[in-house]
Design an enzyme around this catalytic site. Structure first.
Site, PDB file in Angstrom:
ATOM      1  N   GLY A 113       0.828  -1.199   0.000  1.00 46.32           N
ATOM      2  CA  GLY A 113       0.000   0.000   0.000  1.00 46.32           C
ATOM      3  C   GLY A 113       0.858   1.242   0.000  1.00 46.32           C
ATOM      4  O   GLY A 113       2.055   1.192   0.292  1.00 46.32           O
ATOM      5  N   LYS A 135       7.131  -0.334   6.600  1.00 48.79           N
ATOM      6  CA  LYS A 135       6.588   0.970   6.209  1.00 48.79           C
ATOM      7  C   LYS A 135       7.756   1.928   6.021  1.00 48.79           C
ATOM      8  O   LYS A 135       8.458   2.256   6.980  1.00 48.79           O
ATOM      9  CB  LYS A 135       5.639   1.483   7.295  1.00 48.79           C
ATOM     10  CG  LYS A 135       5.059   2.864   7.038  1.00 48.79           C
ATOM     11  CD  LYS A 135       4.152   3.265   8.205  1.00 48.79           C
ATOM     12  CE  LYS A 135       3.611   4.668   8.059  1.00 48.79           C
ATOM     13  NZ  LYS A 135       2.767   5.058   9.221  1.00 48.79           N
ATOM     14  N   ASP A 230      -7.400   8.749  16.620  1.00 48.64           N
ATOM     15  CA  ASP A 230      -7.863   8.444  15.257  1.00 48.64           C
ATOM     16  C   ASP A 230      -8.410   7.023  15.176  1.00 48.64           C
ATOM     17  O   ASP A 230      -8.139   6.299  14.225  1.00 48.64           O
ATOM     18  CB  ASP A 230      -6.731   8.639  14.249  1.00 48.64           C
ATOM     19  CG  ASP A 230      -7.234   8.689  12.807  1.00 48.64           C
ATOM     20  OD1 ASP A 230      -8.397   9.096  12.610  1.00 48.64           O
ATOM     21  OD2 ASP A 230      -6.474   8.327  11.894  1.00 48.64           O
ATOM     22  N   ASP A 530     -30.557  -2.782 -12.809  1.00 53.30           N
ATOM     23  CA  ASP A 530     -30.326  -3.684 -13.939  1.00 53.30           C
ATOM     24  C   ASP A 530     -28.869  -4.127 -14.031  1.00 53.30           C
ATOM     25  O   ASP A 530     -28.470  -4.783 -14.988  1.00 53.30           O
ATOM     26  CB  ASP A 530     -30.763  -3.038 -15.256  1.00 53.30           C
ATOM     27  CG  ASP A 530     -29.936  -1.803 -15.614  1.00 53.30           C
ATOM     28  OD1 ASP A 530     -29.111  -1.367 -14.771  1.00 53.30           O
ATOM     29  OD2 ASP A 530     -30.115  -1.267 -16.726  1.00 53.30           O
TER      30      ASP A 530
END
Length: 568
Positions: A113, A135, A230, A530
Site C-alpha cells: 500500500g 513501512k 484516530d 439492472d
C-alpha cells in the site's frame, strides 16, 4: 463483575472477525468529501459509501487554521532540523542514533500500500525467513520539524504499547539516506467489515466480541498515557485468514502522550468518528471512547450515527444531531447494547463512560448478556456498501479535466507551472506549500496536507497535471452536458449506452486503481437495478453533492484546492 472486565486476550478474541472499513470519501471538485445514499436503507438527510482496500486508507486530518500545538505548554524550543535544499532530504538523523542498514537484514517484496508519507512493503527477515511488513517513510516528505517529531513519536508509542495482544508489534526502526523504515508484524488477514460480510452471518454476540477488542485497545492506551485520536475500523486488521485470527490496531500516526487533566486543541481525526469536543478544540482522552462508540454503532446497524453529504454537515450532526435508535434494525437490538452505545456517545465527556467502565459493561464483558441471535441481514448489506467507495466519480473528473480545451485550462496550466518549480510534472507537498504561500493562502501545514490528499487521486504522494486540473476546474465545467457525455463515453467502451462491471474494471486498471469493489460501486449508482449504469444514473452521480462548501471560515471546516489558490 469478578474477573470479567479485563482487556481482551487472544483466547477471548478467537471468534472476532476484525477487518478495516474504509471511510466513505467520494471525490468532489475542490477535494471535498461526499458520501452517497446506501441502497436499502430508510431515507435520511444524508448518505454514505466508502472505499475498501487491502491496506488501511489514509487518515483524514480535520485542519483548523487557529489550532495550537497538540501538546499544550510544551515549553522549550524544538530541535533544529537542517535541510539539504538541493536534495530535499533531512540532513540530520530522524532516529537520532546510528542504524543498521535495512537491506542487510531484510529483503523487500511486493508493495502492500501507499500513503501520503510512506509506502508499505512485504519484507522477509534474512536470518529467519519470517515474513513481515515494512513501512518506508520518505525523508524528503518530512518538510517540517513537526513532521519529524510525529515520526519519532509514532515509533515511541508503538514501542511503549509493545506486547499488547491487540496492538501490531514493531520489530525495529531503521534509517538510511532517503527514508525511515518501520518493520512490524504483517497483518495479512484483511479488514473488519469484509470479514463479516464474507461469513454471511452475524450476531450481537459477535459484535460484542469485536467491541471488546476495540475498547480493550483504548483502555490499554489510556492506562499507558497514550491518546489514540484516530480510532476507526480501518485502523484494525486481522493477522491472518484463520477463523481465530487475532485482531490488531495498526496505526498510531496521530497518537500522543497525554497527562491527566490537560486539554488539547488540535482538530484531528476522521469525520465520522471525531468527538464533539475535538471540534470545540478542548478535549482529553475521552475522545477515544466516543470514537469506539461510533464503531460499535456501525457494527450493530451498518451505518454511522452521524452523517451528511458534506464534512461540514457531518460535523454539525456530531455536535447536535440525535442518535437514531428507532429505525431498523435498532428495535430488534437488545436494550443492553443500546445502553452501552448511548453512554459511550454522551456529548458531555465528564458523563461519558471511561474505557474501563465500557469494558466492564454487561453487554461487552466475557460471557455477557449480548444475545447470539443473528442480526438483520440488511446490516450485512449495509456494511458491504459502507466499505465500498465510488471511485468512478474520481476517474470521471479526471477524464473531464483531460478533455478540456487549451483555452479553458490555460490559466490553470500556468498555475500548475508556477507550483511545479522543478519542472518534474508533479507537484510535491513542499511545492504546494510554497505555492499557496505565494498566492497569499493562510493555511496551516495540516490543511495543505489535506488538500494534497484529496487531489492525489492515485495516492502517489504528489499531484500530476491531470489531477491538478481535476481538482481546480470550475464546477460549471463538471456539469456541462458535453463534458458529462464525453466522460460517460470514455467508460462505455462498446458504446452500448451502459457502463458495465467489465468496463469499469478496465478503467480502474487504466487509472492504476486496485480492488474497488466494483459490484458495490455499480449498486450504489444503479437506480433501476439492472446491474449497469446508464447515462442518466451517471449524470445524477456526477451532480450529487456539488454545492461548494467554500474556504473554511467561522462555521466551516472544509475547503478545496481551487478556493485555496484563489481561483474563485
Amino acid at each position: 463483575m469478578g474477573n470479567t472486565c479485563v482487556g481482551p486476550s487472544s483466547a477471548a478474541d478467537r471468534h472476532g472477525f476484525f477487518h478495516s472499513v474504509s471511510l466513505a470519501v467520494l471525490w468532489r471538485p475542490g477535494g471535498r468529501a461526499e458520501p452517497s445514499q446506501p441502497p436499502g436503507y430508510p431515507p435520511r438527510e444524508s448518505s454514505h459509501s466508502s472505499v475498501t482496500s487491502s491496506t488501511a486508507p489514509e487518515r483524514v486530518t480535520i485542519a483548523d487554521s487557529d489550532l495550537s500545538s497538540s501538546t499544550p505548554n510544551k515549553g522549550g524550543n524544538k530541535p533544529k532540523v537542517r535541510r539539504v535544499q538541493s536534495a530535499g532530504l533531512l540532513a540530520d538523523s530522524v532516529l537520532k542514533r546510528d542504524s543498521e542498514r535495512l537491506k542487510d537484514l531484510y529483503t523487500l517484496g511486493k508493495k502492500l500500500g501507499q500513503g501520503q508519507f510512506g509506502t508499505t512493503y512485504q519484507c522477509v527477515e534474512k536470518a529467519t525467513g519470517k515474513v513481515l511488513a515494512c513501512k518506508s517513510i520518505a525523508k524528503r516528505k518530512l518538510v517540517s520539524e513537526e513532521d519529524v517529531e510525529d515520526v519519532r513519536r509514532e515509533i515511541q508509542i508503538m514501542h511503549h504499547l509493545a506486547g499488547h495482544p491487540s496492538v501490531v508489534s514493531i520489530v525495529g526502526a531503521y534509517e538510511d539516506a532517503v527514508a525511515v523504515h518501520l518493520v512490524m508484524e504483517l497483518c495479512a488477514g484483511g479488514e473488519l467489515f469484509d470479514r463479516i460480510v464474507q461469513r454471511g452471518h452475524y450476531s450481537e454476540k459477535a459484535a460484542a466480541q469485536l467491541a471488546r477488542v476495540i475498547i480493550g485497545v483504548v483502555e490499554a492506551c489510556h492506562s499507558l498515557g497514550v491518546m489514540h485520536r484516530d480510532l476507526k475500523p480501518e485502523n484494525f486488521l486481522f493477522v491472518n485468514h484463520k477463523e481465530d485470527s487475532p485482531l490488531k490496531t495498526i496505526d498510531f500516526g496521530l497518537s500522543i502522550f497525554f497527562k491527566p487533566g490537560e486539554n488539547y486543541s488540535d482538530v484531528v481525526g476522521s469525520p465520522y468518528y471525531v468527538a464533539p469536543e475535538v471540534l470545540m478544540k478542548h478535549y482529553g482522552r475521552e475522545v477515544d471512547v466516543w470514537s469506539a462508540g461510533v464503531i460499535i454503532y456501525i457494527l450493530l446497524s451498518g451505518v454511522p450515527p452521524f452523517w451528511d453529504e458534506s464534512e461540514q454537515g457531518i460535523f454539525e450532526k456530531v455536535l447536535k444531531g440525535d442518535l437514531d435508535f428507532s429505525s431498523d434494525p435498532w428495535p430488534a437490538i437488545s436494550d443492553s447494547a443500546k445502553d452501552l452505545v448511548r453512554k459511550m456517545l454522551n456529548r458531555d465527556p465528564r458523563k461519558r463512560l471511561t474505557a474501563h467502565e465500557a469494558l466492564c459493561h454487561p453487554w461487552v464483558c466475557v460471557d455477557g448478556v449480548a444475545p447470539d441471535k443473528p442480526l438483520d441481514s440488511a446490516v450485512l448489506t449495509r456494511l458491504k456498501q459502507f466499505s465500498a467507495m465510488n471511485k468512478l466519480k474520481k476517474m470521471a473528473l479526471r477524464v473531464i479535466a483531460e478533455n478540456l480545451s487549451e483555452d479553458e485550462i490555460a490559466g490553470l496550466r500556468e498555475m500548475f507551472k508556477m507550483l511545479d518549480t522543478d519542472n518534474s510534472g508533479q507537484i510535491t507537498l513542499e511545492e504546494l506549500k510554497t505555492g499557496l504561500r505565494r498566492v497569499g493562502a493562510n493555511l496551516k501545514d495540516s490543511e495543505i496536507t489535506t488538500l494534497m490528499e484529496a487531489a492525489d487521486i492515485d495516492n502517489s504522494g504528489s499531484i500530476d497535471y491531470g489531477e491538478f486540473i481535476a481538482a481546480t476546474m470550475h464546477l460549471n465545467k463538471v456539469e456541462r452536458e458535453d463534458n458529462l457525455f464525453a466522460a460517460f463515453s470514455y467508460f462505455d467502451k462498446d458504446s452500448s449506452g451502459y457502463i458495465t462491471q467489465d468496463e469499469l474494471q478496465k478503467a480502474c486498471e487504466e487509472f492504476g486503481i486496485g480492488d474497488a469493489h466494483l459490484e458495490d460501486i455499480i449498486k450504489d449508482i444503479d437506480q433501476d437495478n439492472d446491474g449497469r449504469i446508464d447515462y442518466n444514473e451517471f449524470v445524477t452521480m456526477m451532480q450529487k453533492g456539488n454545492n461548494p462548501l467554500g474556504k473554511k471560515g467561522q462555521g466551516q471546516l472544509s475547503f478545496g484546492l481551487r478556493e485555496a489558490l484563489k481561483l474563485g
